[in-house]
Design a protein around this motif. Structure first.
Motif, PDB file in Angstrom:
ATOM      1  N   ASN A 131       0.846  -1.194   0.000  1.00 39.28           N
ATOM      2  CA  ASN A 131       0.000   0.000   0.000  1.00 39.28           C
ATOM      3  C   ASN A 131       0.878   1.239   0.000  1.00 39.28           C
ATOM      4  OD1 ASN A 131       1.009   0.140   2.544  1.00 39.28           O
ATOM      5  ND2 ASN A 131      -0.896  -0.418   3.587  1.00 39.28           N
ATOM      6  N   SER A 132       0.263   2.397  -0.113  1.00 40.35           N
ATOM      7  CA  SER A 132       1.050   3.618  -0.193  1.00 40.35           C
ATOM      8  C   SER A 132       1.273   4.254   1.176  1.00 40.35           C
ATOM      9  CB  SER A 132       0.364   4.616  -1.125  1.00 40.35           C
ATOM     10  OG  SER A 132      -0.890   4.966  -0.568  1.00 40.35           O
ATOM     11  N   GLN A 133       0.867   3.599   2.256  1.00 41.91           N
ATOM     12  CA  GLN A 133       1.081   4.109   3.596  1.00 41.91           C
ATOM     13  C   GLN A 133       2.500   3.787   4.046  1.00 41.91           C
ATOM     14  OE1 GLN A 133      -1.189   6.192   3.771  1.00 41.91           O
ATOM     15  NE2 GLN A 133      -2.060   5.664   5.758  1.00 41.91           N
ATOM     16  N   PRO A 134       3.088   4.654   4.874  1.00 43.41           N
ATOM     17  CA  PRO A 134       4.418   4.357   5.405  1.00 43.41           C
ATOM     18  C   PRO A 134       4.386   3.077   6.229  1.00 43.41           C
ATOM     19  CG  PRO A 134       3.793   6.626   5.876  1.00 43.41           C
ATOM     20  CD  PRO A 134       2.595   5.951   5.303  1.00 43.41           C
ATOM     21  N   GLU A 135       5.448   2.304   6.110  1.00 45.06           N
ATOM     22  CA  GLU A 135       5.541   1.027   6.805  1.00 45.06           C
ATOM     23  C   GLU A 135       6.365   1.214   8.073  1.00 45.06           C
ATOM     24  OE1 GLU A 135       7.973  -3.051   5.979  1.00 45.06           O
ATOM     25  OE2 GLU A 135       7.008  -2.080   4.279  1.00 45.06           O
ATOM     26  N   ARG A 136       5.776   0.927   9.236  1.00 41.54           N
ATOM     27  CA  ARG A 136       6.496   1.052  10.510  1.00 41.54           C
ATOM     28  C   ARG A 136       7.092  -0.296  10.843  1.00 41.54           C
ATOM     29  NH1 ARG A 136       7.074   4.450  14.721  1.00 41.54           N
ATOM     30  NH2 ARG A 136       5.586   5.950  13.961  1.00 41.54           N
ATOM     31  N   GLN A 137       8.398  -0.284  11.109  1.00 39.88           N
ATOM     32  CA  GLN A 137       9.107  -1.515  11.443  1.00 39.88           C
ATOM     33  C   GLN A 137       9.318  -1.579  12.943  1.00 39.88           C
ATOM     34  OE1 GLN A 137      12.634  -1.150   9.127  1.00 39.88           O
ATOM     35  NE2 GLN A 137      11.575  -1.363   7.185  1.00 39.88           N
ATOM     36  N   GLU A 138       9.709  -2.767  13.427  1.00 43.38           N
ATOM     37  CA  GLU A 138       9.901  -2.953  14.861  1.00 43.38           C
ATOM     38  C   GLU A 138      11.016  -2.085  15.428  1.00 43.38           C
ATOM     39  OE1 GLU A 138      10.313  -6.241  13.093  1.00 43.38           O
ATOM     40  OE2 GLU A 138       8.151  -6.327  12.999  1.00 43.38           O
ATOM     41  N   ASP A 139      12.006  -1.739  14.632  1.00 44.09           N
ATOM     42  CA  ASP A 139      13.148  -1.000  15.159  1.00 44.09           C
ATOM     43  C   ASP A 139      12.924   0.510  15.193  1.00 44.09           C
ATOM     44  OD1 ASP A 139      13.200  -0.548  12.465  1.00 44.09           O
ATOM     45  OD2 ASP A 139      15.205  -1.345  12.147  1.00 44.09           O
ATOM     46  N   GLY A 140      11.686   0.965  14.963  1.00 44.27           N
ATOM     47  CA  GLY A 140      11.386   2.384  15.076  1.00 44.27           C
ATOM     48  C   GLY A 140      11.635   3.172  13.799  1.00 44.27           C
ATOM     49  N   ILE A 141      11.984   2.512  12.709  1.00 40.79           N
ATOM     50  CA  ILE A 141      12.249   3.191  11.440  1.00 40.79           C
ATOM     51  C   ILE A 141      10.967   3.205  10.620  1.00 40.79           C
ATOM     52  CG2 ILE A 141      13.541   3.091   9.276  1.00 40.79           C
ATOM     53  CD1 ILE A 141      15.791   1.760  10.854  1.00 40.79           C
ATOM     54  N   ILE A 142      10.634   4.343  10.073  1.00 41.08           N
ATOM     55  CA  ILE A 142       9.475   4.461   9.196  1.00 41.08           C
ATOM     56  C   ILE A 142       9.996   4.515   7.769  1.00 41.08           C
ATOM     57  CG2 ILE A 142       7.503   5.861   8.526  1.00 41.08           C
ATOM     58  CD1 ILE A 142       7.428   6.887  11.405  1.00 41.08           C
ATOM     59  N   ASP A 143       9.581   3.561   6.951  1.00 42.41           N
ATOM     60  CA  ASP A 143      10.031   3.477   5.574  1.00 42.41           C
ATOM     61  C   ASP A 143       9.003   4.175   4.691  1.00 42.41           C
ATOM     62  OD1 ASP A 143      11.439   2.816   3.334  1.00 42.41           O
ATOM     63  OD2 ASP A 143      10.776   0.728   3.281  1.00 42.41           O
ATOM     64  N   LEU A 144       9.397   5.308   4.078  1.00 42.44           N
ATOM     65  CA  LEU A 144       8.488   6.085   3.245  1.00 42.44           C
ATOM     66  C   LEU A 144       8.716   5.785   1.773  1.00 42.44           C
ATOM     67  CD1 LEU A 144       8.783   9.591   4.931  1.00 42.44           C
ATOM     68  CD2 LEU A 144       6.944   7.939   5.200  1.00 42.44           C
ATOM     69  N   ASP A 145       7.626   5.675   1.020  1.00 45.25           N
ATOM     70  CA  ASP A 145       7.717   5.607  -0.427  1.00 45.25           C
ATOM     71  C   ASP A 145       7.867   7.017  -0.964  1.00 45.25           C
ATOM     72  OD1 ASP A 145       7.404   2.853  -0.506  1.00 45.25           O
ATOM     73  OD2 ASP A 145       5.203   2.983  -0.540  1.00 45.25           O
ATOM     74  N   ASP A 146       8.221   7.161  -2.242  1.00 46.24           N
ATOM     75  CA  ASP A 146       8.443   8.477  -2.828  1.00 46.24           C
ATOM     76  C   ASP A 146       7.188   9.365  -2.716  1.00 46.24           C
ATOM     77  OD1 ASP A 146      11.026   7.941  -3.457  1.00 46.24           O
ATOM     78  OD2 ASP A 146      10.595   7.326  -5.510  1.00 46.24           O
ATOM     79  N   GLU A 147       6.002   8.788  -2.901  1.00 48.57           N
ATOM     80  CA  GLU A 147       4.803   9.611  -2.852  1.00 48.57           C
ATOM     81  C   GLU A 147       4.415  10.035  -1.433  1.00 48.57           C
ATOM     82  OE1 GLU A 147       3.707   5.269  -3.153  1.00 48.57           O
ATOM     83  OE2 GLU A 147       4.796   6.583  -4.459  1.00 48.57           O
ATOM     84  N   ASN A 148       5.008   9.406  -0.410  1.00 48.39           N
ATOM     85  CA  ASN A 148       4.742   9.789   0.981  1.00 48.39           C
ATOM     86  C   ASN A 148       5.697  10.855   1.484  1.00 48.39           C
ATOM     87  OD1 ASN A 148       4.190   6.439   1.169  1.00 48.39           O
ATOM     88  ND2 ASN A 148       2.571   7.832   1.770  1.00 48.39           N
ATOM     89  N   TRP A 149       6.744  11.122   0.778  1.00 46.82           N
ATOM     90  CA  TRP A 149       7.776  12.051   1.232  1.00 46.82           C
ATOM     91  C   TRP A 149       7.388  13.476   0.865  1.00 46.82           C
ATOM     92  CZ3 TRP A 149      11.547  12.807   4.401  1.00 46.82           C
ATOM     93  CH2 TRP A 149      12.422  13.848   4.180  1.00 46.82           C
ATOM     94  N   ARG A 150       7.520  14.385   1.793  1.00 42.42           N
ATOM     95  CA  ARG A 150       7.253  15.784   1.532  1.00 42.42           C
ATOM     96  C   ARG A 150       8.229  16.584   2.391  1.00 42.42           C
ATOM     97  NH1 ARG A 150       2.204  18.520   4.076  1.00 42.42           N
ATOM     98  NH2 ARG A 150       2.765  16.796   5.373  1.00 42.42           N
ATOM     99  N   GLY A 151       8.943  17.517   1.794  1.00 41.15           N
ATOM    100  CA  GLY A 151       9.889  18.347   2.524  1.00 41.15           C
ATOM    101  C   GLY A 151       9.178  19.354   3.402  1.00 41.15           C
ATOM    102  N   LYS A 152       9.914  19.886   4.392  1.00 36.47           N
ATOM    103  CA  LYS A 152       9.330  20.917   5.262  1.00 36.47           C
ATOM    104  C   LYS A 152       9.166  22.217   4.491  1.00 36.47           C
ATOM    105  CE  LYS A 152      10.664  19.767   9.910  1.00 36.47           C
ATOM    106  NZ  LYS A 152      11.427  20.209  11.070  1.00 36.47           N
ATOM    107  N   SER A 153       8.063  22.883   4.729  1.00 38.37           N
ATOM    108  CA  SER A 153       7.827  24.178   4.065  1.00 38.37           C
ATOM    109  C   SER A 153       8.131  25.307   4.983  1.00 38.37           C
ATOM    110  CB  SER A 153       6.372  24.292   3.624  1.00 38.37           C
ATOM    111  OG  SER A 153       6.047  23.224   2.772  1.00 38.37           O
TER     112      SER A 153
END
Length: 153
Positions: A131-153
């Motif tokens: 799916n296009s939702q970020p995947e949360r892993q057990e080690d606390g890392i959130i794996d984002l796909d390109d479409e989930n990434w957005r820089g700070k404005s």
């Protein structure tokens, strides 16, 4: 860091005073200038050798990890040798010794994990996201796909 910036100048001043008392003021100043000149010469020689090594490993398709760290340590050594003082010169000259650099590299390698773009792309090819939702892993890392990434404005 604060302690480092406080302690190192105190050590340098103490060494200057002691050396000035033993060999004299002008010999002490001459020693500082001499170590700076010698350090810049050594930096130039070893810097070119490291640069050649990095280029050779890159041409061979190898990752020049230790050579890059060597180059960084040589740059630090050069900065320390250009800083007036005998203590910083001693640390700078120590970084010119390949065995010292190798020891530091091994200590860093135990503590640092390097992830290259190649290893990430190999990881994502083997672990496709359903799916296009970020995947949360057990080690606390959130794996984002390109479409989930957005820089700070």
């Amino acid at each position: 860091m604060f302690a480092l910036f406080l302690v190192v100048p105190i050590i340098e001043i103490a060494i200057f005073v002691a050396m000035g008392g033993i060999i004299g003021f002008w010999w002490t100043m001459g020693g500082v200038v001499f170590t700076a000149l010698l350090g810049s010469y050594l930096l130039r020689m070893q810097g070119f050798a490291v640069w050649t090594d990095v280029q050779g490993k890159m041409r061979a398709g190898q990752f020049p990890g230790q050579s890059i760290v060597d180059g960084i340590m040589l740059a630090i050594a050069g900065a320390l040798l250009l800083t007036p003082g005998f203590f910083t010169d001693a640390v700078g000259f120590a970084l010119f010794v390949p065995q010292v650099r190798y020891f530091i590299f091994e200590q860093l390698r135990k503590r640092v994990s390097v992830v290259s773009a190649t290893s990430y792309s190999q990881y994502s090819a083997h672990h496709p996201s359903s799916n296009s939702q970020p995947e949360r892993q057990e080690d606390g890392i959130i794996d984002l796909d390109d479409e989930n990434w957005r820089g700070k404005s």
